[in-house]
Design an enzyme around this catalytic site. Structure first.
Site, short mmCIF file in Angstrom:
data_model
loop_
_atom_site.label_atom_id
_atom_site.label_comp_id
_atom_site.label_asym_id
_atom_site.label_seq_id
_atom_site.Cartn_x
_atom_site.Cartn_y
_atom_site.Cartn_z
N ASP A 1 0.44 -0.75 0.12
CA ASP A 1 -0.17 -0.29 0.05
C ASP A 1 0.66 1.09 -0.28
O ASP A 1 2.14 0.93 0.39
CB ASP A 1 -1.15 0.10 1.58
CG ASP A 1 -2.56 0.82 1.50
OD1 ASP A 1 -2.09 1.86 0.31
OD2 ASP A 1 -3.02 0.37 1.86
C1 BGC Z 1 -4.74 3.31 0.20
C2 BGC Z 1 -5.07 2.33 -1.11
C3 BGC Z 1 -4.85 3.14 -2.45
C4 BGC Z 1 -3.43 3.86 -2.21
C5 BGC Z 1 -2.97 4.50 -3.16
C6 BGC Z 1 -3.99 4.01 -0.11
O1 BGC Z 1 -3.51 5.05 0.59
O2 BGC Z 1 -5.19 3.06 1.63
O3 BGC Z 1 -6.23 1.30 -1.18
O4 BGC Z 1 -4.89 1.95 -3.34
O5 BGC Z 1 -3.63 4.73 -1.10
O6 BGC Z 1 -3.66 5.36 -3.57
#
Ligand code: BGC
Length: 759
Positions: A229
């Site tokens: 993530d």
């Molecule tokens: C989120 C993800 C997301 C990623 C990219 C993170 O803060 O938890 O779900 O895909 O950011 O934006």
């Protein structure tokens, strides 16, 4: 591209650099070898492609795209085909926009209604969640665009999401939190899996070898690429060693250098870096091979699809006296903060720059003349007296008042959890005041997760729209005026009060530690077992028609634990309008055994029926449908005994029940020692012979020297007491009657018998 060959031509530095992103949304290119960069973008219910300022919190703008209902709503469709179609549309948008991987779907379990991100998650039930995530994945990937199944794993709260350690026991981990990902991985075959921010039992998900390698690849057969993530990497070298391939977003050159150094210093093998580079390039290559440079997407067409999809997801929670559907000839007032500007998506990384919006007012004009009042501003707790009094007047002037309420952005978003389960105070007051002057009230809810409804008894009709995507107003109008019948059912329980939820005492934990003490009893598994009264149960949803269930049939009465059972049931539309019904199949163990939920969802199907029409639908129940996760063998295990298969309209509305007897081909091993209980020892084949002298000696002691002296009922009591006594205690109670050295001899003989049985 010949991935293996390209990797073999790369320097260690190039391979290491590939293991982290080039910027917020791209993998790195290796121009010398003709490897281009690849773009990724959020997900999951629309395309959030940022061309300019990048962020992962939904702050800066992205391109115009179509916002579909969020997962909380989509799940209520219980419709794999529908999820596939949404995925397919998203895949088309990605192709048209040159995006290689869409970051979603999210298969985390809804442990508490307070999790700020529940709107992005499907369900409290892992089977439903896994099935729908798989369908979404298959849909996107059918357009030759990848997905990133997220957030793996045990990320069920936003509070301290980047540091919290989720402590969960093995059985719960397997049966609830991993099962949802397992289904999605095995059936959906995502190109990538995104690890979560948190720690799981002490180890960061981004460097958790057990999760990233042993279970994901070793047990479930995942062959794609793992990605962090955004910002979830704790220690890059430890991550890559554990099976992590790509760190996002960039991580900085020092991370790439650290990986190179670790190889040079012999702390990690170069082959491990090769493996990560290969996996990343395999995904890039898949995208390049499937790239359709001529692709365009039909925004207007997708907007229409979003309306049709939203119609299939909304849940009619209550409809006393058949208040709905509304008749166009009666005067209707639409009241509330979400009439003109509905809340249809959540805050954070999934926030879409919607191509258009349909509010309910505009959509209702297709059906009737509607009067409007805003009622309150909706975003805060403060009541505006002027707005309130105009709303009360409108409600009084009309024959039916429809109230559009729900949770404002500030109450529910990625990045933080909800503080309570209530609507803003001004909205509750609006409902109360309207009820004083108007009894024909419909409440339409716009929220990503359950809310308390202290007014539910007085409101005759409630429609749960969830966060219904950009065409939400159109779908609500279609259902209110009866163009279609509601056909969604709840994918989660609505408790009466927050305190009733099983996670309540341990959510969101203390400091950086959260203990999942409710274990496997999540959602309906808990409410069922404790007979806790809920507001609306899992699987509940009404329709403008009624359905009858008949003739539940199982294709076997007895079977082995290796066989699959087919269950079929006849469903008839007994009302006056065409509609769809979601039929749920639960398995309920009907024998004494390990502690288990009363029943668990193991199959579902959705069918369309004309008035009077009957259809038979069937589901397959494989061995896993009857199994629990047995930690003694680190595997799924089906206890021998009776199981009921239930065909149900909701988790509390069981319509049909049939029984199957299952014989286990596998026996749980007993590791015999002096404190093994008599009952456990008796499970060893041949134990009867070995233990008979001891049992006789004991009975004789109790019967004053005569082994036949005990009456039948006393004997039964003795047997029941004996069952849980350790061998050591039994021998001591038998005293001299058992003879010398007997404990040692018995344990040895039982161990030999166990070895023979296992051989
Ligand atoms: C989120 C993800 C997301 C990623 C990219 C993170 O803060 O938890 O779900 O895909 O950011 O934006």
């Amino acid at each position: 591209m010949d991935v293996k060959k390209v990797v073999s031509e790369m320097t260690l530095e190039e391979k290491a650099s590939l293991c982290s992103g080039a910027d917020f949304w791209h993998t790195k290119a290796v121009e010398r070898l003709g490897v281009p960069r690849m773009m990724v973008a959020d997900g999951p219910h629309g395309l959030r492609k940022q061309d300019q300022s990048a962020d992962h919190l939904g702050i800066n703008a992205s391109i115009k795209a179509v916002c579909f209902p969020t997962a909380a709503g989509l799940a209520c469709s219980f419709d794999r085909d529908l999820l596939f179609r949404v995925g397919e549309a998203l895949g088309k948008e990605c192709q048209a926009e040159g995006v290689g991987v869409l970051l979603g779907p999210a298969a985390n379990i809804k442990r508490s209604p307070l999790c700020g991100r529940n709107f992005e998650y499907f369900s409290e039930d892992p089977y439903l969640s896994g099935e729908l995530a798989a369908a979404h994945i298959r849909g996107v990937q059918s357009r030759k665009v990848g997905t990133s199944l997220k957030h793996y794993a045990v990320n069920n709260q936003e509070t301290r999401r980047m540091s919290v350690d989720a402590r969960v026991d093995e059985r719960t981990l397997r049966e609830i939190y991993l099962a949802s990902f397992e289904g999605a991985v095995k059936e959906g075959k995502p190109w990538t899996v995104m690890c979560s921010y948190n720690r799981v039992n002490g180890v960061y998900a981004s460097e958790n070898e057990r999760l990233l390698t042993d279970i994901l690849r070793g047990e479930w057969g995942f062959d794609g690429c793992t990605v962090t993530d955004w910002g979830a990497c704790n220690d890059h070298v430890a991550g890559v060693a554990a099976g992590l391939d790509l760190q996002m977003p960039f991580g900085g050159a020092h991370n790439d250098e650290a990986l190179v150094r670790a190889v040079r210093e012999g702390r990690i093998e170069e082959a491990v870096v090769d493996r990560a580079a290969e996996r990343i390039l395999t995904v890039v290559n898949r995208y390049l091979e499937g790239r359709d440079r001529t692709a365009v997407f039909d925004r207007a067409g997708h907007h229409k699809l979003a309306r049709a999809v939203a119609r299939e997801c909304m849940v009619l929670l209550k409809n006393e006296g058949d208040l709905l559907p509304l008749s166009a000839s009666r005067r209707v007032a639409f009241i509330g903060p979400f009439v003109k500007h509905p809340r249809y998506q959540g805050g954070g990384s999934s926030h879409i720059n919607a191509s258009e919006e349909t509010g309910a007012m505009e959509a209702a004009s297709e059906y009737a003349d509607v009067i409007y009042a805003q009622g309150c501003c909706g975003r805060e707790d403060r009541t505006d007296k002027e707005l309130l009094s105009r709303a009360v007047n409108a409600a009084q002037a009309a024959e039916t008042a429809v109230l559009f309420v729900g949770l404002p952005d500030a109450f529910e978003s990625e990045g933080y959890d909800r503080k309570h389960m209530r609507l803003p105070e001004c909205q509750t007051q609006l409902i109360r005041e309207v009820l004083r002057v108007q009894k024909r009230v419909v409440v339409v809810l716009h929220n990503g997760a359950p809310v308390e409804m202290p007014w539910a008894d007085e409101v005759p009709a409630i429609l749960e729209a969830y966060l219904g995507g950009q065409a939400v107003g159109g779908a609500v109008a279609d259902l209110l005026f009866g163009k279609a019948s509601p056909c969604g059912k709840l994918a989660e329980t609505f408790p009466l009060h927050m305190e009733d939820n099983p996670s309540h005492l341990n959510f969101p934990g203390d400091g950086d530690r959260v203990e999942y003490r409710e274990g496997i009893y999540v959602g309906y598994r808990y409410y069922d077992k404790r007979s806790v009264k809920v507001l609306f149960p899992f699987g509940h949803g009404l329709s403008y028609t009624t359905f009858a269930y008949d003739n539940l049939r199982l294709d076997k009465e007895r079977m082995k634990d290796t066989e699959t059972l087919t269950a079929s049931v006849e469903v008839t539309n007994t009302g006056r309008v065409a509609a769809k019904e979601i039929v749920q199949f639960y398995v309920a163990p009907a024998h004494e055994g390990i502690s288990r939920p009363v029943k668990e969802l193991r199959g579902f199907a959705k069918i369309h029926l004309e008035p009077g029409e009957t259809k038979t639908l069937s589901v397959q129940l494989p061995p896993r449908a009857f199994a629990y996760y047995e930690t003694a063998i680190s595997d799924w295990y089906v206890e021998p005994g009776a199981y009921d298969v239930l065909a149900a309209a909701s988790s509390t509305d069981v319509r049909q029940r049939a029984r199957v007897q299952i014989e286990s081909t596998r026996r749980l091993p007993v590791r015999v020692h002096e404190n093994t209980t008599f009952g456990d020892a008796m499970k060893i084949p041949g134990a009867q012979e070995i233990l008979r002298p001891l049992a006789d000696a004991l009975t004789a002691v109790m019967g004053g020297g005569d082994s036949k002296a005990l009456g039948e009922s006393t004997q039964q009591m003795v047997d029941a007491m004996l069952r849980d006594m350790p061998l050591r205690a039994l021998v001591s109670f038998a005293g001299d009657a058992a003879g010398a050295n007997v404990l040692h001899d018995i344990v040895r003989a039982l161990r030999e018998a166990e070895d023979r049985a296992q051989a």
